[in-house]
Design a protein around this motif. Structure first.
Motif, PDB file in Angstrom:
ATOM      1  N   LEU A  66      -3.611  -8.364   2.215  1.00 38.54           N
ATOM      2  CA  LEU A  66      -4.501  -7.982   1.122  1.00 38.54           C
ATOM      3  C   LEU A  66      -4.572  -6.466   0.975  1.00 38.54           C
ATOM      4  O   LEU A  66      -4.473  -5.936  -0.137  1.00 38.54           O
ATOM      5  N   ALA A  67      -4.735  -5.760   2.098  1.00 40.34           N
ATOM      6  CA  ALA A  67      -4.904  -4.309   2.046  1.00 40.34           C
ATOM      7  C   ALA A  67      -3.674  -3.603   1.467  1.00 40.34           C
ATOM      8  O   ALA A  67      -3.808  -2.552   0.827  1.00 40.34           O
ATOM      9  N   LEU A  68      -2.488  -4.172   1.660  1.00 41.10           N
ATOM     10  CA  LEU A  68      -1.256  -3.528   1.212  1.00 41.10           C
ATOM     11  C   LEU A  68      -0.758  -4.040  -0.141  1.00 41.10           C
ATOM     12  O   LEU A  68       0.265  -3.575  -0.629  1.00 41.10           O
ATOM     13  N   SER A  69      -1.473  -4.989  -0.739  1.00 36.87           N
ATOM     14  CA  SER A  69      -0.986  -5.622  -1.971  1.00 36.87           C
ATOM     15  C   SER A  69      -1.632  -5.001  -3.201  1.00 36.87           C
ATOM     16  O   SER A  69      -2.858  -5.024  -3.334  1.00 36.87           O
ATOM     17  N   PRO A  70      -0.834  -4.472  -4.132  1.00 33.93           N
ATOM     18  CA  PRO A  70      -1.392  -3.875  -5.346  1.00 33.93           C
ATOM     19  C   PRO A  70      -1.630  -4.872  -6.479  1.00 33.93           C
ATOM     20  O   PRO A  70      -2.244  -4.530  -7.488  1.00 33.93           O
ATOM     21  N   ASN A  71      -1.116  -6.087  -6.342  1.00 30.38           N
ATOM     22  CA  ASN A  71      -1.295  -7.068  -7.415  1.00 30.38           C
ATOM     23  C   ASN A  71      -1.183  -8.472  -6.855  1.00 30.38           C
ATOM     24  O   ASN A  71      -0.789  -8.684  -5.708  1.00 30.38           O
ATOM     25  N   ALA A 104      -6.984  -4.251  -5.699  1.00 29.13           N
ATOM     26  CA  ALA A 104      -6.994  -3.255  -4.622  1.00 29.13           C
ATOM     27  C   ALA A 104      -8.091  -3.633  -3.631  1.00 29.13           C
ATOM     28  O   ALA A 104      -9.073  -4.288  -3.992  1.00 29.13           O
ATOM     29  N   ASP A 105      -7.908  -3.220  -2.387  1.00 30.39           N
ATOM     30  CA  ASP A 105      -8.880  -3.522  -1.339  1.00 30.39           C
ATOM     31  C   ASP A 105      -9.836  -2.343  -1.230  1.00 30.39           C
ATOM     32  O   ASP A 105      -9.764  -1.537  -0.309  1.00 30.39           O
ATOM     33  N   CYS A 106     -10.783  -2.239  -2.171  1.00 33.66           N
ATOM     34  CA  CYS A 106     -11.635  -1.055  -2.304  1.00 33.66           C
ATOM     35  C   CYS A 106     -13.110  -1.313  -2.016  1.00 33.66           C
ATOM     36  O   CYS A 106     -13.941  -0.416  -2.229  1.00 33.66           O
ATOM     37  N   ASP A 107     -13.466  -2.488  -1.561  1.00 33.00           N
ATOM     38  CA  ASP A 107     -14.887  -2.781  -1.375  1.00 33.00           C
ATOM     39  C   ASP A 107     -15.545  -1.816  -0.390  1.00 33.00           C
ATOM     40  O   ASP A 107     -16.720  -1.469  -0.544  1.00 33.00           O
ATOM     41  N   GLY A 108     -14.797  -1.365   0.602  1.00 30.32           N
ATOM     42  CA  GLY A 108     -15.371  -0.511   1.634  1.00 30.32           C
ATOM     43  C   GLY A 108     -15.805   0.854   1.155  1.00 30.32           C
ATOM     44  O   GLY A 108     -16.588   1.528   1.850  1.00 30.32           O
ATOM     45  N   ILE A 109     -15.347   1.290  -0.017  1.00 32.82           N
ATOM     46  CA  ILE A 109     -15.741   2.614  -0.510  1.00 32.82           C
ATOM     47  C   ILE A 109     -16.891   2.522  -1.511  1.00 32.82           C
ATOM     48  O   ILE A 109     -17.367   3.555  -2.002  1.00 32.82           O
ATOM     49  N   LEU A 110     -17.343   1.314  -1.835  1.00 33.86           N
ATOM     50  CA  LEU A 110     -18.476   1.174  -2.748  1.00 33.86           C
ATOM     51  C   LEU A 110     -19.759   1.653  -2.073  1.00 33.86           C
ATOM     52  O   LEU A 110     -19.862   1.663  -0.837  1.00 33.86           O
ATOM     53  N   LEU A 142     -11.404 -19.672 -10.182  1.00 37.73           N
ATOM     54  CA  LEU A 142     -10.188 -18.882 -10.078  1.00 37.73           C
ATOM     55  C   LEU A 142      -9.713 -18.836  -8.641  1.00 37.73           C
ATOM     56  O   LEU A 142     -10.462 -19.069  -7.691  1.00 37.73           O
ATOM     57  N   SER A 143      -8.431 -18.544  -8.494  1.00 34.69           N
ATOM     58  CA  SER A 143      -7.843 -18.269  -7.190  1.00 34.69           C
ATOM     59  C   SER A 143      -6.868 -17.120  -7.361  1.00 34.69           C
ATOM     60  O   SER A 143      -6.382 -16.850  -8.459  1.00 34.69           O
ATOM     61  N   LEU A 144      -6.611 -16.432  -6.256  1.00 39.18           N
ATOM     62  CA  LEU A 144      -5.717 -15.273  -6.259  1.00 39.18           C
ATOM     63  C   LEU A 144      -4.634 -15.487  -5.221  1.00 39.18           C
ATOM     64  O   LEU A 144      -4.928 -15.684  -4.038  1.00 39.18           O
ATOM     65  N   GLU A 145      -3.367 -15.458  -5.639  1.00 40.46           N
ATOM     66  CA  GLU A 145      -2.245 -15.595  -4.717  1.00 40.46           C
ATOM     67  C   GLU A 145      -1.563 -14.244  -4.558  1.00 40.46           C
ATOM     68  O   GLU A 145      -1.256 -13.569  -5.543  1.00 40.46           O
ATOM     69  N   ILE A 146      -1.370 -13.835  -3.310  1.00 38.63           N
ATOM     70  CA  ILE A 146      -0.610 -12.621  -3.023  1.00 38.63           C
ATOM     71  C   ILE A 146       0.407 -12.944  -1.947  1.00 38.63           C
ATOM     72  O   ILE A 146       0.213 -13.857  -1.135  1.00 38.63           O
ATOM     73  N   ASP A 147       1.521 -12.202  -1.951  1.00 38.06           N
ATOM     74  CA  ASP A 147       2.578 -12.514  -0.989  1.00 38.06           C
ATOM     75  C   ASP A 147       3.324 -11.247  -0.594  1.00 38.06           C
ATOM     76  O   ASP A 147       3.082 -10.167  -1.114  1.00 38.06           O
ATOM     77  N   TRP A 148       4.230 -11.413   0.353  1.00 34.97           N
ATOM     78  CA  TRP A 148       5.030 -10.330   0.916  1.00 34.97           C
ATOM     79  C   TRP A 148       6.492 -10.447   0.495  1.00 34.97           C
ATOM     80  O   TRP A 148       7.379  -9.839   1.069  1.00 34.97           O
ATOM     81  N   TRP A 149       6.750 -11.241  -0.526  1.00 30.61           N
ATOM     82  CA  TRP A 149       8.129 -11.561  -0.893  1.00 30.61           C
ATOM     83  C   TRP A 149       8.904 -10.354  -1.418  1.00 30.61           C
ATOM     84  O   TRP A 149      10.132 -10.305  -1.298  1.00 30.61           O
ATOM     85  N   ASP A 150       8.234  -9.372  -1.989  1.00 33.90           N
ATOM     86  CA  ASP A 150       8.934  -8.186  -2.486  1.00 33.90           C
ATOM     87  C   ASP A 150       9.520  -7.350  -1.360  1.00 33.90           C
ATOM     88  O   ASP A 150      10.278  -6.409  -1.620  1.00 33.90           O
TER      89      ASP A 150
END
Length: 281
Positions: A66-71, A104-110, A142-150
């Motif tokens: 999650l932290a490294l995924s932009p989309n 983006a994984d930005c919750d920690g800066i809120l 809704l659901s969100l799918e992210i992967d490392w395939w790139d």
């Protein structure tokens, strides 16, 4: 019973019944895909040296993903009844649609009063005109799918005897609901924009409140309620539903008291990553 290698591998990959509480047989008791004749010898892996990571280590990897995924692909469903004035075909009423969106994984800066404590709820820049957010506004889940395939070229072959394969690389689906953020100003707005634009510099043209923006937008986050993980092929990686308490308790440099063994997602690497991690986060 002896499975043919391909059948065994596909069963391991496609099973949806594995969970963190499942009894998964050890590697020695499972069929191993045998593609030795086609393997990239530069990346050959000894099957005897491969062990399945623990569920907590897998959850660390998922949080790192999650932290490294932009989309990622957000799936929603169209309303059960399409308004007569809409240009959306009536035939798609109630059907699902998956569209790639910026995250983006930005919750920690809120600000502290608004943050969920950097607990793995991804930040989303939502366009009001976009189908994804029109569907959520109409009540869609809704659901969100992210992967490392790139990262296949960097990862190379990660499974014994198999050439480089996207199917051997991790992916997750996050389930939850969309939580629109209130309008931000001052340093809070600056910090969030800086975090998000680090991954998406082009998005500066449609940030909330941008003069002359082609689209109206708003900040939101996906509040995660369930996490489904596929680490790769099921005989060497975990597949199933993650412990949400562990997901929410992991931080970059450690975990909350009582969560796992205290490690954070900076303590693991995804396939093909070098030490330290790619880029500055």
């Amino acid at each position: 019973m002896i499975f043919q290698p391909l059948t065994a591998g596909l069963l391991a990959l496609c099973s949806s019944t594995f969970t963190s509480a499942s009894v998964i047989p050890p590697l020695a008791n499972q069929g191993v895909l045998n593609y030795a004749d086609h393997a990239n010898t530069a990346h050959d892996i000894d099957a005897d040296s491969v062990t399945r990571p623990s569920w907590f280590t897998s959850t660390l990897m998922a949080r790192r993903l999650l932290a490294l995924s932009p989309n990622g692909v957000i799936s929603t469903t169209f309303p059960s009844q399409i308004p007569a004035w809409s240009r959306t075909p009536a035939e798609v009423a109630g059907l699902p649609i998956g569209l790639r969106e910026y995250i983006a994984d930005c919750d920690g800066i809120l600000p502290e009063y608004l943050s969920h404590g950097d607990n793995g709820d991804p930040t989303i820049l939502a366009l009001r005109i976009a189908t994804t957010f029109r569907n959520t506004a109409a009540g869609s889940n809704l659901s969100l799918e992210i992967d490392w395939w790139d990262h296949l070229s960097e990862a190379g072959a990660v499974y014994p005897g198999l050439p480089p394969s996207p199917a051997a690389l991790p992916r997750i689906t996050l389930f939850g609901y969309l939580d629109p953020l209130p309008e931000l100003s001052g340093i809070a707005a600056v910090n969030l924009e800086k975090c998000f634009l680090r991954s998406h510099p082009d998005a500066k043209y449609w940030l909330p409140g941008t003069p002359g923006s082609p689209h109206a937008s708003f900040w939101a986050r996906l509040v995660v309620t369930q996490v489904y993980w596929i680490g790769g092929f099921g005989d060497v990686q975990q597949i199933g539903w993650m412990n949400v308490t562990e997901w929410k308790g992991i931080r970059r440099d450690g975990s909350l008291a009582g969560v796992g063994d205290g490690r954070g997602w900076e303590d693991v690497r995804l396939p093909g990553e070098k030490h330290p991690a790619h880029g500055a986060l």
